[in-house]
Motif scaffolding. Structure first.
Motif, PDB file in Angstrom:
ATOM      1  N   THR A   2       0.703  -0.885   0.060  1.00  0.00           N
ATOM      2  CA  THR A   2       0.046   0.113  -0.408  1.00  0.00           C
ATOM      3  C   THR A   2       1.061   1.107  -0.226  1.00  0.00           C
ATOM      4  OG1 THR A   2      -1.175  -0.817   1.529  1.00  0.00           O
ATOM      5  CG2 THR A   2      -2.090   1.196   0.733  1.00  0.00           C
ATOM      6  N   THR A   3       0.490   2.378  -0.892  1.00  0.00           N
ATOM      7  CA  THR A   3       1.532   3.305  -1.232  1.00  0.00           C
ATOM      8  C   THR A   3       0.951   4.603   0.137  1.00  0.00           C
ATOM      9  OG1 THR A   3       1.042   2.902  -3.613  1.00  0.00           O
ATOM     10  CG2 THR A   3       1.968   5.135  -2.703  1.00  0.00           C
ATOM     11  N   LYS A   4       1.324   5.087   0.985  1.00  0.00           N
ATOM     12  CA  LYS A   4       1.750   5.848   1.757  1.00  0.00           C
ATOM     13  C   LYS A   4       1.074   7.328   1.606  1.00  0.00           C
ATOM     14  CE  LYS A   4       5.519   4.502   4.729  1.00  0.00           C
ATOM     15  NZ  LYS A   4       6.088   5.230   6.005  1.00  0.00           N
ATOM     16  N   LYS A   5      -0.136   7.548   2.220  1.00  0.00           N
ATOM     17  CA  LYS A   5      -0.504   9.007   2.730  1.00  0.00           C
ATOM     18  C   LYS A   5       0.324   9.870   2.794  1.00  0.00           C
ATOM     19  CE  LYS A   5      -5.056   7.758   2.923  1.00  0.00           C
ATOM     20  NZ  LYS A   5      -5.533   7.764   1.291  1.00  0.00           N
ATOM     21  N   HIS A   6       0.092  11.372   2.421  1.00  0.00           N
ATOM     22  CA  HIS A   6       1.076  12.927   2.680  1.00  0.00           C
ATOM     23  C   HIS A   6       0.594  13.281   3.394  1.00  0.00           C
ATOM     24  CE1 HIS A   6       3.236  10.244  -0.755  1.00  0.00           C
ATOM     25  NE2 HIS A   6       4.332  10.741  -0.750  1.00  0.00           N
ATOM     26  N   ALA A  30       2.244   9.497  17.416  1.00  0.00           N
ATOM     27  CA  ALA A  30       0.866   9.053  17.661  1.00  0.00           C
ATOM     28  C   ALA A  30       1.073   8.844  16.769  1.00  0.00           C
ATOM     29  CB  ALA A  30       0.098   9.867  17.755  1.00  0.00           C
ATOM     30  N   VAL A  31       1.324   9.488  14.983  1.00  0.00           N
ATOM     31  CA  VAL A  31       1.214   8.989  13.766  1.00  0.00           C
ATOM     32  C   VAL A  31       1.400   7.822  13.315  1.00  0.00           C
ATOM     33  CG1 VAL A  31       3.373  10.222  12.493  1.00  0.00           C
ATOM     34  CG2 VAL A  31       1.293  10.589  11.549  1.00  0.00           C
ATOM     35  N   ASP A  32       0.703   7.508  12.381  1.00  0.00           N
ATOM     36  CA  ASP A  32       1.087   6.122  11.892  1.00  0.00           C
ATOM     37  C   ASP A  32       1.668   5.932  10.708  1.00  0.00           C
ATOM     38  OD1 ASP A  32       1.035   3.594  10.781  1.00  0.00           O
ATOM     39  OD2 ASP A  32      -1.523   3.193  11.283  1.00  0.00           O
ATOM     40  N   GLY A  33       3.130   5.504  11.034  1.00  0.00           N
ATOM     41  CA  GLY A  33       4.166   5.385  10.151  1.00  0.00           C
ATOM     42  C   GLY A  33       4.219   4.603   8.994  1.00  0.00           C
ATOM     43  N   THR A  34       3.176   3.703   9.814  1.00  0.00           N
ATOM     44  CA  THR A  34       3.154   2.164   8.298  1.00  0.00           C
ATOM     45  C   THR A  34       2.505   3.007   7.259  1.00  0.00           C
ATOM     46  OG1 THR A  34       1.183   1.732   9.073  1.00  0.00           O
ATOM     47  CG2 THR A  34       3.491   0.310   9.948  1.00  0.00           C
ATOM     48  N   ARG A  35       1.228   4.194   7.253  1.00  0.00           N
ATOM     49  CA  ARG A  35       0.277   4.230   6.359  1.00  0.00           C
ATOM     50  C   ARG A  35       0.132   5.899   6.457  1.00  0.00           C
ATOM     51  NH1 ARG A  35      -5.713   4.622   8.623  1.00  0.00           N
ATOM     52  NH2 ARG A  35      -6.309   4.992   6.189  1.00  0.00           N
ATOM     53  N   PHE A  36       0.810   6.608   6.664  1.00  0.00           N
ATOM     54  CA  PHE A  36       1.651   8.133   6.466  1.00  0.00           C
ATOM     55  C   PHE A  36       2.436   8.345   6.374  1.00  0.00           C
ATOM     56  CE2 PHE A  36      -2.915   7.693   8.751  1.00  0.00           C
ATOM     57  CZ  PHE A  36      -3.492   8.658   7.563  1.00  0.00           C
ATOM     58  N   ASP A  37       3.687   9.381   5.435  1.00  0.00           N
ATOM     59  CA  ASP A  37       4.655   9.711   5.511  1.00  0.00           C
ATOM     60  C   ASP A  37       4.491  11.773   5.433  1.00  0.00           C
ATOM     61  OD1 ASP A  37       6.512   8.828   4.822  1.00  0.00           O
ATOM     62  OD2 ASP A  37       5.595   8.570   2.102  1.00  0.00           O
ATOM     63  N   TYR A  38       4.839  11.838   6.945  1.00  0.00           N
ATOM     64  CA  TYR A  38       4.494  13.576   6.993  1.00  0.00           C
ATOM     65  C   TYR A  38       5.518  14.196   6.674  1.00  0.00           C
ATOM     66  CZ  TYR A  38       6.565  12.729  11.770  1.00  0.00           C
ATOM     67  OH  TYR A  38       7.151  12.025  13.449  1.00  0.00           O
ATOM     68  N   GLY A  70      -7.162   7.767  -1.460  1.00  0.00           N
ATOM     69  CA  GLY A  70      -8.187   7.781  -0.510  1.00  0.00           C
ATOM     70  C   GLY A  70      -9.463   7.674  -0.605  1.00  0.00           C
ATOM     71  N   GLY A  71      -9.615   8.604   0.354  1.00  0.00           N
ATOM     72  CA  GLY A  71     -11.249   7.439   1.154  1.00  0.00           C
ATOM     73  C   GLY A  71     -12.677   7.241  -0.106  1.00  0.00           C
ATOM     74  N   GLY A  72     -13.450   6.770  -0.328  1.00  0.00           N
ATOM     75  CA  GLY A  72     -13.934   6.776  -1.112  1.00  0.00           C
ATOM     76  C   GLY A  72     -13.203   6.547  -2.674  1.00  0.00           C
ATOM     77  N   GLY A  73     -11.822   6.001  -2.513  1.00  0.00           N
ATOM     78  CA  GLY A  73     -11.008   6.135  -3.950  1.00  0.00           C
ATOM     79  C   GLY A  73     -10.715   7.082  -4.620  1.00  0.00           C
ATOM     80  N   ASP A  74     -10.670   8.268  -4.252  1.00  0.00           N
ATOM     81  CA  ASP A  74     -10.749   9.335  -5.306  1.00  0.00           C
ATOM     82  C   ASP A  74      -9.613  10.203  -4.615  1.00  0.00           C
ATOM     83  OD1 ASP A  74     -12.542  11.895  -3.775  1.00  0.00           O
ATOM     84  OD2 ASP A  74     -11.967  10.120  -3.047  1.00  0.00           O
ATOM     85  N   GLY A  75      -8.863   9.359  -4.139  1.00  0.00           N
ATOM     86  CA  GLY A  75      -7.594  10.260  -3.615  1.00  0.00           C
ATOM     87  C   GLY A  75      -8.157  11.335  -2.941  1.00  0.00           C
ATOM     88  N   GLY A  76      -6.596  11.846  -3.112  1.00  0.00           N
ATOM     89  CA  GLY A  76      -6.523  13.251  -1.923  1.00  0.00           C
ATOM     90  C   GLY A  76      -5.931  13.039  -0.451  1.00  0.00           C
ATOM     91  N   GLY A  77      -4.507  13.881  -0.202  1.00  0.00           N
ATOM     92  CA  GLY A  77      -3.384  14.358   0.318  1.00  0.00           C
ATOM     93  C   GLY A  77      -4.454  14.895   1.525  1.00  0.00           C
ATOM     94  N   ALA A  78      -3.619  15.144   2.866  1.00  0.00           N
ATOM     95  CA  ALA A  78      -4.347  15.631   3.813  1.00  0.00           C
ATOM     96  C   ALA A  78      -3.597  17.831   3.707  1.00  0.00           C
ATOM     97  CB  ALA A  78      -4.403  14.856   4.943  1.00  0.00           C
ATOM     98  N   GLY A  79      -4.222  18.654   4.498  1.00  0.00           N
ATOM     99  CA  GLY A  79      -3.429  19.677   5.252  1.00  0.00           C
ATOM    100  C   GLY A  79      -3.898  19.165   7.182  1.00  0.00           C
ATOM    101  N   VAL A  80      -3.562  19.002   7.741  1.00  0.00           N
ATOM    102  CA  VAL A  80      -3.721  19.823   9.083  1.00  0.00           C
ATOM    103  C   VAL A  80      -3.402  20.731   9.965  1.00  0.00           C
ATOM    104  CG1 VAL A  80      -3.434  17.847  11.558  1.00  0.00           C
ATOM    105  CG2 VAL A  80      -3.785  16.737   9.382  1.00  0.00           C
ATOM    106  N   ALA A  81      -4.356  21.331   9.898  1.00  0.00           N
ATOM    107  CA  ALA A  81      -4.364  22.615  10.697  1.00  0.00           C
ATOM    108  C   ALA A  81      -3.542  22.263  11.803  1.00  0.00           C
ATOM    109  CB  ALA A  81      -5.643  23.365  10.899  1.00  0.00           C
TER     110      ALA A  81
END
Length: 351
Positions: A2-6, A30-38, A70-81
Motif C-alpha cells: 500500500t502506498t502511503k498517504k502524505h 502518534a502518527v501511523d508511520g505505516t500509513r503516512f509520510d508526514y 484516499g476515502g471513497g477511492g478518489d484520492g487526496g492528501g491532507a493538510g492538518v491545521a
C-alpha cells in the motif's frame, strides 16, 4: 504494498493559550508511520498558513492524490491545521474546493470547528483521528467572498471580536473580560434582512450565521446547526434586559439557546443583510471591516474534512435535564411579555 498517504502538519507556534513546544514530538509518536509520510511546518506570520497550504495543494496535491487512493477511492492528501480557529480558517480557505482534506489538531483558544466535529482536545488522541482518515464532504460559508467554517456575524459578537483582537492576550478569560466590560456600552442596531422568504426589518443585538454549532469553548450559538445540510442557521438575538442576560448565557452553554424567547432562528442557503452603516463583521472570530451591505451564503459539500469516526454524536444534543431547565426558566421569561412563537421568522416589520 500500500502506498502511503502524505500529510502536512501546519503548526501555529503562537496560537491561543496552548504551548506548542511538544506538539511536534506528540505528532511523531502518534502518527501511523505505516500509513503516512508526514512533515511539519511552523508558521512565521499572519497568512503564512494559507500560503503553505496553497503551495501544498498546487505542488504536492498531484503526488498526494496519485499516491493516496484516499476515502471513497478518489484520492487526496491532507493538510492538518495545528492551532486555533484562525489557523484552521487559513488552511480551510486554501484547501476548499480541492481534493485535499482538512484535518484539525486543536491547540488554540476557541477550537470552534474542532469542538463541533467532536475532536479530542488532546493532541495525541486527535492524531489518532487523523490516522483513521475518515473523510466527509461538508459545507462551509462565505461572507462577502470570505470563507468561514464555523460562524460569521455582525453586531455585538463582531464588536467583541474586534475588542478581543485589540486586547493583546488570548483565551476565554480575556474574552469574558471584554464581554463584561463592553456589554453595557453596546447599543442594538436595526438590520434589513433578506432571504428567499422576503425582506424583514429587525432590531437586534447580534446576527450570527452558523455553519457549525458553536463559537468555540462550548458556547453554542446555533445548537441545531449541521455542516452537512446545505443550509446556514441564522440566529437573531433581539434586545434583552439585565434580568434576562444570565439565562441567555446558561442557554448558550447548555445547547438550548434556540429555546430562548430573545432568540429567533431560521435556516437558509443565502442571506443579504443591510446595516445602518459600515462596520465590523467577524469571520470565524476574526474581525473584518466591511460595508453596510453583507452577503452570506453556504457552499454545499465544498470542503473535504477529516472527521471523528469515534465521536458519540448524541452528545451534540442537550440532555433531557438541560432541556427541561431551559424550558422552565424561559417559560418564566415568556410569562412577563408576549413573544412570537419559536420557529417564527424574525422581523419586527415586513417590507
Amino acid at each position: 504494498m500500500t502506498t502511503k498517504k502524505h500529510i502536512l502538519f501546519i503548526v501555529n507556534p503562537i496560537s491561543g493559550t496552548s504551548r506548542k513546544q511538544s506538539v511536534g514530538e506528540s505528532i511523531g509518536k502518534a502518527v501511523d508511520g505505516t500509513r503516512f509520510d508526514y512533515s511539519i511546518v511552523a508558521t512565521r506570520y499572519g497568512g503564512h498558513a494559507y500560503e503553505i497550504a496553497r503551495e501544498a495543494v498546487r505542488s504536492g496535491l498531484d503526488a498526494v492524490v496519485a499516491g493516496g487512493g484516499g476515502g471513497g477511492g478518489d484520492g487526496g492528501g491532507a493538510g492538518v491545521a495545528v492551532g486555533g480557529d484562525g489557523t484552521v480558517n487559513e488552511v480551510g480557505r486554501a484547501v476548499a474546493g480541492s481534493a485535499t482534506a482538512l484535518g484539525v489538531i486543536p491547540c488554540g483558544s476557541g477550537n470552534g470547528l474542532a469542538r463541533h466535529l467532536m475532536l479530542p482536545m488532546d493532541v495525541r488522541k486527535a492524531v489518532e483521528v487523523v490516522n483513521a482518515f475518515t473523510v466527509h464532504e461538508l459545507d462551509y460559508g462565505v461572507i462577502n467572498s470570505m470563507p468561514f467554517f464555523c460562524t460569521c456575524g455582525m453586531g455585538f459578537d463582531a464588536f467583541i471580536s474586534m475588542k478581543f483582537a485589540e486586547a493583546g492576550r488570548r483565551g476565554p478569560i480575556t474574552y469574558l473580560e471584554n464581554i463584561l466590560r463592553e456589554g453595557l456600552k453596546y447599543k442594538p442596531e436595526t438590520y434589513e434582512i433578506e432571504d428567499g422568504g422576503g425582506t424583514f426589518l429587525n432590531k437586534a443585538f447580534l446576527i450570527s450565521c452558523a455553519n457549525a454549532s458553536q463559537y468555540g469553548n462550548n458556547a453554542y450559538i446555533a445548537p441545531q446547526a449541521s455542516m452537512s445540510d446545505g443550509l446556514l442557521d441564522v440566529v437573531v438575538m433581539e434586545p434583552f434586559g439585565v434580568m434576562e442576560a444570565p439565562q441567555l448565557s446558561i442557554d448558550m452553554f447548555n445547547k438550548t439557546l434556540d429555546k430562548n424567547p430573545n432568540i429567533k432562528t431560521f435556516k437558509t442557503e443565502r442571506i443579504h443583510v443591510r446595516r445602518e452603516k459600515a462596520g465590523f463583521v467577524h469571520v470565524d472570530g476574526d474581525p473584518v471591516m466591511t460595508g453596510a451591505d453583507v452577503d452570506i451564503a453556504v457552499v454545499n459539500k465544498g470542503i473535504r474534512i477529516i472527521v471523528n469516526p469515534y465521536a458519540e454524536k448524541a452528545r451534540r444534543r442537550p440532555s433531557a435535564m438541560q432541556t427541561a431547565f431551559s424550558v422552565f426558566f424561559n417559560d418564566i421569561i415568556n410569562a412577563r411579555a408576549e413573544w412570537p412563537r419559536r420557529g417564527d421568522r424574525p422581523g419586527l416589520h415586513e417590507k
